[in-house]
Design a protein around this motif. Structure first.
Motif, PDB file in Angstrom:
ATOM      1  N   ILE A 217      46.692  14.264  37.984  1.00  0.00           N
ATOM      2  CA  ILE A 217      47.105  13.644  39.245  1.00  0.00           C
ATOM      3  C   ILE A 217      45.889  12.998  39.907  1.00  0.00           C
ATOM      4  CG2 ILE A 217      48.154  14.013  41.496  1.00  0.00           C
ATOM      5  CD1 ILE A 217      49.601  16.431  40.344  1.00  0.00           C
ATOM      6  N   THR A 218      45.955  11.694  40.070  1.00  0.00           N
ATOM      7  CA  THR A 218      44.853  10.946  40.674  1.00  0.00           C
ATOM      8  C   THR A 218      45.252  10.441  42.065  1.00  0.00           C
ATOM      9  OG1 THR A 218      45.611   8.864  39.687  1.00  0.00           O
ATOM     10  CG2 THR A 218      44.069  10.211  38.395  1.00  0.00           C
ATOM     11  N   ALA A 219      44.311   9.779  42.713  1.00  0.00           N
ATOM     12  CA  ALA A 219      44.572   9.284  44.071  1.00  0.00           C
ATOM     13  C   ALA A 219      45.688   8.251  44.107  1.00  0.00           C
ATOM     14  CB  ALA A 219      43.291   8.697  44.660  1.00  0.00           C
ATOM     15  N   ALA A 220      45.826   7.466  43.031  1.00  0.00           N
ATOM     16  CA  ALA A 220      46.826   6.390  43.027  1.00  0.00           C
ATOM     17  C   ALA A 220      48.253   6.906  43.227  1.00  0.00           C
ATOM     18  CB  ALA A 220      46.724   5.575  41.742  1.00  0.00           C
ATOM     19  N   PRO A 221      48.751   7.845  42.384  1.00  0.00           N
ATOM     20  CA  PRO A 221      50.119   8.331  42.624  1.00  0.00           C
ATOM     21  C   PRO A 221      50.256   9.107  43.924  1.00  0.00           C
ATOM     22  CG  PRO A 221      49.055   9.608  40.881  1.00  0.00           C
ATOM     23  CD  PRO A 221      48.171   8.437  41.156  1.00  0.00           C
ATOM     24  N   LEU A 222      49.172   9.706  44.382  1.00  0.00           N
ATOM     25  CA  LEU A 222      49.227  10.435  45.652  1.00  0.00           C
ATOM     26  C   LEU A 222      49.389   9.469  46.826  1.00  0.00           C
ATOM     27  CD1 LEU A 222      46.469  13.102  44.953  1.00  0.00           C
ATOM     28  CD2 LEU A 222      48.906  13.562  45.276  1.00  0.00           C
ATOM     29  N   ASN A 223      48.655   8.366  46.788  1.00  0.00           N
ATOM     30  CA  ASN A 223      48.812   7.357  47.838  1.00  0.00           C
ATOM     31  C   ASN A 223      50.192   6.715  47.781  1.00  0.00           C
ATOM     32  OD1 ASN A 223      46.332   7.068  49.499  1.00  0.00           O
ATOM     33  ND2 ASN A 223      45.353   6.738  47.525  1.00  0.00           N
ATOM     34  N   ASP A 224      50.698   6.521  46.560  1.00  0.00           N
ATOM     35  CA  ASP A 224      52.065   5.998  46.418  1.00  0.00           C
ATOM     36  C   ASP A 224      53.079   6.969  47.015  1.00  0.00           C
ATOM     37  OD1 ASP A 224      51.129   3.759  45.160  1.00  0.00           O
ATOM     38  OD2 ASP A 224      51.541   4.469  43.128  1.00  0.00           O
ATOM     39  N   LEU A 225      52.830   8.254  46.810  1.00  0.00           N
ATOM     40  CA  LEU A 225      53.737   9.275  47.353  1.00  0.00           C
ATOM     41  C   LEU A 225      53.728   9.257  48.880  1.00  0.00           C
ATOM     42  CD1 LEU A 225      55.607  11.725  47.074  1.00  0.00           C
ATOM     43  CD2 LEU A 225      53.564  13.166  46.880  1.00  0.00           C
ATOM     44  N   MET A 226      52.552   9.090  49.479  1.00  0.00           N
ATOM     45  CA  MET A 226      52.469   9.031  50.939  1.00  0.00           C
ATOM     46  C   MET A 226      53.287   7.842  51.473  1.00  0.00           C
ATOM     47  SD  MET A 226      50.650  11.681  51.692  1.00  0.00           S
ATOM     48  CE  MET A 226      51.333  12.448  50.219  1.00  0.00           C
ATOM     49  N   LEU A 227      53.196   6.714  50.764  1.00  0.00           N
ATOM     50  CA  LEU A 227      53.970   5.544  51.167  1.00  0.00           C
ATOM     51  C   LEU A 227      55.469   5.795  51.012  1.00  0.00           C
ATOM     52  CD1 LEU A 227      51.832   2.667  49.608  1.00  0.00           C
ATOM     53  CD2 LEU A 227      52.075   3.224  52.034  1.00  0.00           C
ATOM     54  N   GLN A 228      55.829   6.507  49.952  1.00  0.00           N
ATOM     55  CA  GLN A 228      57.242   6.825  49.724  1.00  0.00           C
ATOM     56  C   GLN A 228      57.790   7.719  50.833  1.00  0.00           C
ATOM     57  OE1 GLN A 228      58.205   8.431  45.782  1.00  0.00           O
ATOM     58  NE2 GLN A 228      59.686   9.799  46.730  1.00  0.00           N
ATOM     59  N   ILE A 229      57.023   8.710  51.227  1.00  0.00           N
ATOM     60  CA  ILE A 229      57.451   9.599  52.311  1.00  0.00           C
ATOM     61  C   ILE A 229      57.578   8.819  53.614  1.00  0.00           C
ATOM     62  CG2 ILE A 229      56.822  11.626  53.691  1.00  0.00           C
ATOM     63  CD1 ILE A 229      55.355  12.697  51.213  1.00  0.00           C
ATOM     64  N   LYS A 230      56.588   7.986  53.882  1.00  0.00           N
ATOM     65  CA  LYS A 230      56.608   7.169  55.096  1.00  0.00           C
ATOM     66  C   LYS A 230      57.771   6.187  55.061  1.00  0.00           C
ATOM     67  CE  LYS A 230      55.205   5.143  58.870  1.00  0.00           C
ATOM     68  NZ  LYS A 230      55.429   5.791  60.190  1.00  0.00           N
ATOM     69  N   GLY A 231      58.069   5.652  53.865  1.00  0.00           N
ATOM     70  CA  GLY A 231      59.112   4.654  53.718  1.00  0.00           C
ATOM     71  C   GLY A 231      60.496   5.148  54.022  1.00  0.00           C
ATOM     72  N   ASP A 232      60.674   6.459  54.040  1.00  0.00           N
ATOM     73  CA  ASP A 232      61.965   7.048  54.377  1.00  0.00           C
ATOM     74  C   ASP A 232      62.145   7.177  55.889  1.00  0.00           C
ATOM     75  OD1 ASP A 232      62.680   7.278  51.733  1.00  0.00           O
ATOM     76  OD2 ASP A 232      61.832   9.269  51.500  1.00  0.00           O
ATOM     77  N   ASN A 233      61.427   6.325  56.638  1.00  0.00           N
ATOM     78  CA  ASN A 233      61.530   6.272  58.104  1.00  0.00           C
ATOM     79  C   ASN A 233      61.052   7.564  58.750  1.00  0.00           C
ATOM     80  OD1 ASN A 233      62.068   4.820  60.440  1.00  0.00           O
ATOM     81  ND2 ASN A 233      64.115   5.708  60.659  1.00  0.00           N
ATOM     82  N   ARG A 234      59.991   8.141  58.167  1.00  0.00           N
ATOM     83  CA  ARG A 234      59.419   9.352  58.739  1.00  0.00           C
ATOM     84  C   ARG A 234      58.150   9.006  59.509  1.00  0.00           C
ATOM     85  NH1 ARG A 234      61.036  11.132  53.531  1.00  0.00           N
ATOM     86  NH2 ARG A 234      62.808  12.562  53.646  1.00  0.00           N
TER      87      ARG A 234
END
Length: 391
Positions: free
Chosen positions: A145-162
């Motif tokens: 697990i590198t920073a790239a998928p982790l940053n993508d995950l943060m965007l995904q969580i944020k993208g759900d209107n959170r």
């Protein structure tokens, strides 16, 4: 690093390797690539690494053809030879890496048991992991697990209107997991250092105006008129308003926690993990005396004999009756702090009323109203004016 010539790749065709007649398998050496073999059976073709470490033969499977290309097998073999040159057993190194657990396995088997013992909020961690993290990257090994998928995950969580705060709570959980794995020498470093925390727009400071407080107290005192029949939840709201305690503290209040002679509420544990004592004022004492002593909990749900799981619906009904908008249950604690400061309580006193470990935390709750600031400014103005010489 060894770079195979095109001749090696062209002259050695894995696809054409076959098993000699009368044999079940055969092993072929890749020309000019020390240690790389291809084991061919009637069912498959497998890349193998063979070498010598500390005087003993070692070997390990690299992968199967065609899933692994010849070039990839050569590169891995080259890496293994470099490890041997440094006195490192590449097979042991490989086994160590392959034994590193997935994020889900590590969370459930190692992190969560530790959190259950050391964190009162471990259930929040479990919920956050299941809802926001596990399905996205839980299947990956920690070291992969590198920073790239982790940053993508943060965007995904944020993208759900959170909110940014919700994203940051997930980031904080992942940081705790990876830091623990690093401290236990499961991984060599944490990738979370390259995952930035989002700026949080803190909730707008909200406390009750004098008119809102009057309307709220009117509804609480005449709740049945507004078809609010749950007297226990009304008592909970009054207790929150009168003590500034946290919702969970009030919901879980037991009769055994009370020293009714000295009007004290003894909290063995709170959010900071330290015991504290709440001095119960007269109105809070009256609220408690209205509650039934039939159950261990002061504000027990009579259906279950246990604390209420959710009081939001009744709370919202109370707010609607009092015509109060944009007000959360936790704002009752904020309101308590604001009223204390605006009525002359020292910030140190408010800190201990709320059970904060630091006055810095208290400052977030203690909102000074404009009239308080205005009065203080006028007081200073009068003092300065009095020192002005008369003409």
């Amino acid at each position: 690093m060894f770079k195979p010539s095109n001749a090696v790749l062209l002259n050695f065709d894995v696809e054409r390797l076959t098993v000699p007649s009368g044999k079940s398998k055969a092993e072929y050496s890749v020309p000019n690539v020390k240690g790389l073999k291809v084991v061919v059976s009637h069912a498959s073709k497998t890349y193998m690494f063979r070498g010598v470490f500390d005087g003993k033969k070692i070997s390990t499977t690299l992968g199967k053809y065609p899933e692994m290309t010849l070039m990839s097998a050569i590169q891995v073999t080259d890496e293994y030879q470099h490890l041997l040159a440094k006195g490192i057993n590449p097979v042991d190194q490989k086994n160590k890496v392959e034994s590193i657990p997935t994020l889900s396995s590590y969370f459930h088997d190692t992190y969560l048991p530790f959190a259950k013992i050391n964190k009162k909020s471990w259930k929040d961690d479990l919920s956050r992991f299941k809802n926001h993290i596990e399905s996205a990257i839980g299947h990956l090994q920690l070291n992969k697990i590198t920073a790239a998928p982790l940053n993508d995950l943060m965007l995904q969580i944020k993208g759900d209107n959170r909110s940014n705060a919700t994203v940051n709570r997930s980031r904080a959980l992942l940081s705790s997991i990876f830091n623990q794995a690093f401290e236990r020498e499961v991984i060599d470093s944490s990738p979370m250092s390259r995952v930035k925390k989002l700026n949080e727009q803190n909730h707008i400071e909200r406390y009750l105006s004098d008119d809102e407080l009057c309307r709220l107290m009117h509804v609480l005192g005449n709740h049945k008129v507004y078809q609010i029949d749950n007297e226990i939840i009304v008592g909970i709201i009054e207790m929150l308003l009168l003590t500034g305690a946290r919702k969970g503290e009030v919901l879980n209040l037991k009769w055994s926690d009370l020293d009714e002679v000295n009007h004290l509420w003894k909290l063995e544990e709170n959010k900071s993990g330290k015991p504290r004592v709440i001095q119960l004022n007269t109105e809070a004492q009256l609220v408690i005396r209205k509650m039934s002593r039939k159950y261990p909990y002061v504000f027990a749900n009579p259906t279950t004999s246990l604390p209420y799981n959710d009081i939001r619906k009744t709370f919202q009904k109370i707010l609607e009756a009092a015509e109060i908008e944009n007000f959360r249950i936790h704002d009752l604690r904020h309101n308590f702090a604001s009223m204390a400061v605006n009525n002359g309580c020292d910030i140190y006193v408010v800190q201990h009323l709320l059970g904060h470990a630091s006055p810095t935390t208290t400052q977030r709750y203690a909102h000074l109203r404009q009239d308080t600031l205005r009065n203080a400014s006028e007081m200073l103005s009068d003092r300065i004016k009095s020192a002005r010489p008369s003409i």
